[in-house]
Design a protein around this motif. Sequence first.
Motif, PDB file in Angstrom:
ATOM      1  N   ARG A 147       0.845  -1.174   0.000  1.00  0.00           N
ATOM      2  CA  ARG A 147       0.000   0.000   0.000  1.00  0.00           C
ATOM      3  C   ARG A 147       0.884   1.228   0.000  1.00  0.00           C
ATOM      4  N   ARG A 148       0.560   2.192  -0.828  1.00  0.00           N
ATOM      5  CA  ARG A 148       1.365   3.389  -0.912  1.00  0.00           C
ATOM      6  C   ARG A 148       0.483   4.621  -0.895  1.00  0.00           C
ATOM      7  N   ARG A 149       1.043   5.708  -0.499  1.00  0.00           N
ATOM      8  CA  ARG A 149       0.337   6.982  -0.525  1.00  0.00           C
ATOM      9  C   ARG A 149       1.258   8.009  -1.157  1.00  0.00           C
ATOM     10  N   PRO A 150       0.739   8.800  -2.098  1.00  0.00           N
ATOM     11  CA  PRO A 150       1.597   9.823  -2.667  1.00  0.00           C
ATOM     12  C   PRO A 150       1.891  10.895  -1.635  1.00  0.00           C
ATOM     13  N   SER A 151       3.125  11.271  -1.559  1.00  0.00           N
ATOM     14  CA  SER A 151       3.535  12.368  -0.706  1.00  0.00           C
ATOM     15  C   SER A 151       3.596  13.591  -1.598  1.00  0.00           C
ATOM     16  N   THR A 152       2.698  14.539  -1.381  1.00  0.00           N
ATOM     17  CA  THR A 152       2.592  15.640  -2.317  1.00  0.00           C
ATOM     18  C   THR A 152       2.713  16.978  -1.622  1.00  0.00           C
ATOM     19  N   GLY A 153       3.136  17.963  -2.388  1.00  0.00           N
ATOM     20  CA  GLY A 153       3.168  19.337  -1.922  1.00  0.00           C
ATOM     21  C   GLY A 153       2.542  20.203  -2.991  1.00  0.00           C
ATOM     22  N   ARG A 154       2.088  21.364  -2.609  1.00  0.00           N
ATOM     23  CA  ARG A 154       1.437  22.243  -3.575  1.00  0.00           C
ATOM     24  C   ARG A 154       2.017  23.638  -3.419  1.00  0.00           C
ATOM     25  N   ARG A 155       2.267  24.307  -4.544  1.00  0.00           N
ATOM     26  CA  ARG A 155       2.731  25.676  -4.507  1.00  0.00           C
ATOM     27  C   ARG A 155       1.951  26.490  -5.521  1.00  0.00           C
TER      28      ARG A 155
ATOM     29  N   VAL B 122       1.742  20.349  -8.442  1.00  0.00           N
ATOM     30  CA  VAL B 122       1.786  19.278  -7.445  1.00  0.00           C
ATOM     31  C   VAL B 122       3.039  18.473  -7.743  1.00  0.00           C
ATOM     32  N   VAL B 123       3.879  18.345  -6.725  1.00  0.00           N
ATOM     33  CA  VAL B 123       5.124  17.588  -6.822  1.00  0.00           C
ATOM     34  C   VAL B 123       5.061  16.530  -5.740  1.00  0.00           C
ATOM     35  N   GLY B 124       5.349  15.283  -6.070  1.00  0.00           N
ATOM     36  CA  GLY B 124       5.259  14.237  -5.054  1.00  0.00           C
ATOM     37  C   GLY B 124       6.051  13.000  -5.405  1.00  0.00           C
TER      38      GLY B 124
ATOM     39  N   ALA C 203       9.754   1.996  -0.533  1.00  0.00           N
ATOM     40  CA  ALA C 203      10.434   1.897  -1.838  1.00  0.00           C
ATOM     41  C   ALA C 203       9.674   2.724  -2.872  1.00  0.00           C
ATOM     42  N   PRO C 204      10.384   3.416  -3.766  1.00  0.00           N
ATOM     43  CA  PRO C 204       9.695   4.191  -4.798  1.00  0.00           C
ATOM     44  C   PRO C 204       8.971   3.289  -5.790  1.00  0.00           C
ATOM     45  N   VAL C 205       7.836   3.765  -6.304  1.00  0.00           N
ATOM     46  CA  VAL C 205       7.076   3.040  -7.324  1.00  0.00           C
ATOM     47  C   VAL C 205       7.289   3.769  -8.643  1.00  0.00           C
ATOM     48  N   ARG C 206       8.012   3.150  -9.564  1.00  0.00           N
ATOM     49  CA  ARG C 206       8.249   3.787 -10.853  1.00  0.00           C
ATOM     50  C   ARG C 206       7.153   3.407 -11.838  1.00  0.00           C
ATOM     51  N   ASN C 207       6.959   4.271 -12.803  1.00  0.00           N
ATOM     52  CA  ASN C 207       5.942   4.106 -13.842  1.00  0.00           C
ATOM     53  C   ASN C 207       4.517   4.060 -13.308  1.00  0.00           C
ATOM     54  N   ALA C 208       4.290   4.626 -12.127  1.00  0.00           N
ATOM     55  CA  ALA C 208       2.925   4.746 -11.610  1.00  0.00           C
ATOM     56  C   ALA C 208       2.235   5.882 -12.359  1.00  0.00           C
ATOM     57  N   THR C 209       0.942   5.737 -12.576  1.00  0.00           N
ATOM     58  CA  THR C 209       0.148   6.801 -13.190  1.00  0.00           C
ATOM     59  C   THR C 209      -0.427   7.661 -12.080  1.00  0.00           C
ATOM     60  N   VAL C 210      -0.240   8.961 -12.207  1.00  0.00           N
ATOM     61  CA  VAL C 210      -0.755   9.914 -11.227  1.00  0.00           C
ATOM     62  C   VAL C 210      -1.709  10.851 -11.950  1.00  0.00           C
ATOM     63  N   ASP C 211      -2.965  10.871 -11.506  1.00  0.00           N
ATOM     64  CA  ASP C 211      -3.973  11.770 -12.072  1.00  0.00           C
ATOM     65  C   ASP C 211      -4.245  12.862 -11.054  1.00  0.00           C
ATOM     66  N   VAL C 212      -4.231  14.105 -11.509  1.00  0.00           N
ATOM     67  CA  VAL C 212      -4.490  15.249 -10.652  1.00  0.00           C
ATOM     68  C   VAL C 212      -5.759  15.920 -11.166  1.00  0.00           C
ATOM     69  N   LEU C 213      -6.764  16.015 -10.293  1.00  0.00           N
ATOM     70  CA  LEU C 213      -8.072  16.544 -10.662  1.00  0.00           C
ATOM     71  C   LEU C 213      -8.324  17.835  -9.909  1.00  0.00           C
ATOM     72  N   THR C 214      -8.708  18.879 -10.651  1.00  0.00           N
ATOM     73  CA  THR C 214      -9.097  20.149 -10.051  1.00  0.00           C
ATOM     74  C   THR C 214     -10.492  20.473 -10.554  1.00  0.00           C
ATOM     75  N   ALA C 215     -11.054  21.576 -10.100  1.00  0.00           N
ATOM     76  CA  ALA C 215     -12.388  21.967 -10.539  1.00  0.00           C
ATOM     77  C   ALA C 215     -12.378  22.184 -12.050  1.00  0.00           C
ATOM     78  N   GLY C 216     -12.985  21.289 -12.785  1.00  0.00           N
ATOM     79  CA  GLY C 216     -13.115  21.440 -14.220  1.00  0.00           C
ATOM     80  C   GLY C 216     -11.910  21.053 -15.051  1.00  0.00           C
TER      81      GLY C 216
ATOM     82  N   PHE D 114       6.922  12.580  -9.316  1.00  0.00           N
ATOM     83  CA  PHE D 114       6.097  13.115 -10.393  1.00  0.00           C
ATOM     84  C   PHE D 114       5.919  14.615 -10.193  1.00  0.00           C
ATOM     85  N   VAL D 115       5.607  15.311 -11.293  1.00  0.00           N
ATOM     86  CA  VAL D 115       5.316  16.747 -11.266  1.00  0.00           C
ATOM     87  C   VAL D 115       4.158  17.004 -12.216  1.00  0.00           C
ATOM     88  N   VAL D 116       3.155  17.745 -11.744  1.00  0.00           N
ATOM     89  CA  VAL D 116       2.061  18.204 -12.593  1.00  0.00           C
ATOM     90  C   VAL D 116       1.987  19.720 -12.411  1.00  0.00           C
TER      91      VAL D 116
END
Length: 85
Positions: free
Chosen positions: A1-9, A22-24, A32-45, A58-60
Amino acid sequence: RRRPSTGRRVCGAAGRPATGAVVGVVRTSAGAPVRNATVDVLTAGAAASATTNDDGTFVVRDLAPGSIVVEAGALGFRPVRTRLT
């Protein structure tokens, strides 16, 4: 089980709307790092995606300020969803 560790600026310049990023890191429960994971970032609209690198990072960019939901998933792992406010 993993959780993204994220920060926002949030940053902006005069006359331009502020945007943020979002950088995480996606890690296993053992850290252990999970490589090639897909990260989806959803905002209003809007939605954006990224793929983690070999370090699980990852960086979005260019996200509107506000509430953000980050979903991370990879083959062999249970998807994780985190809300940033």
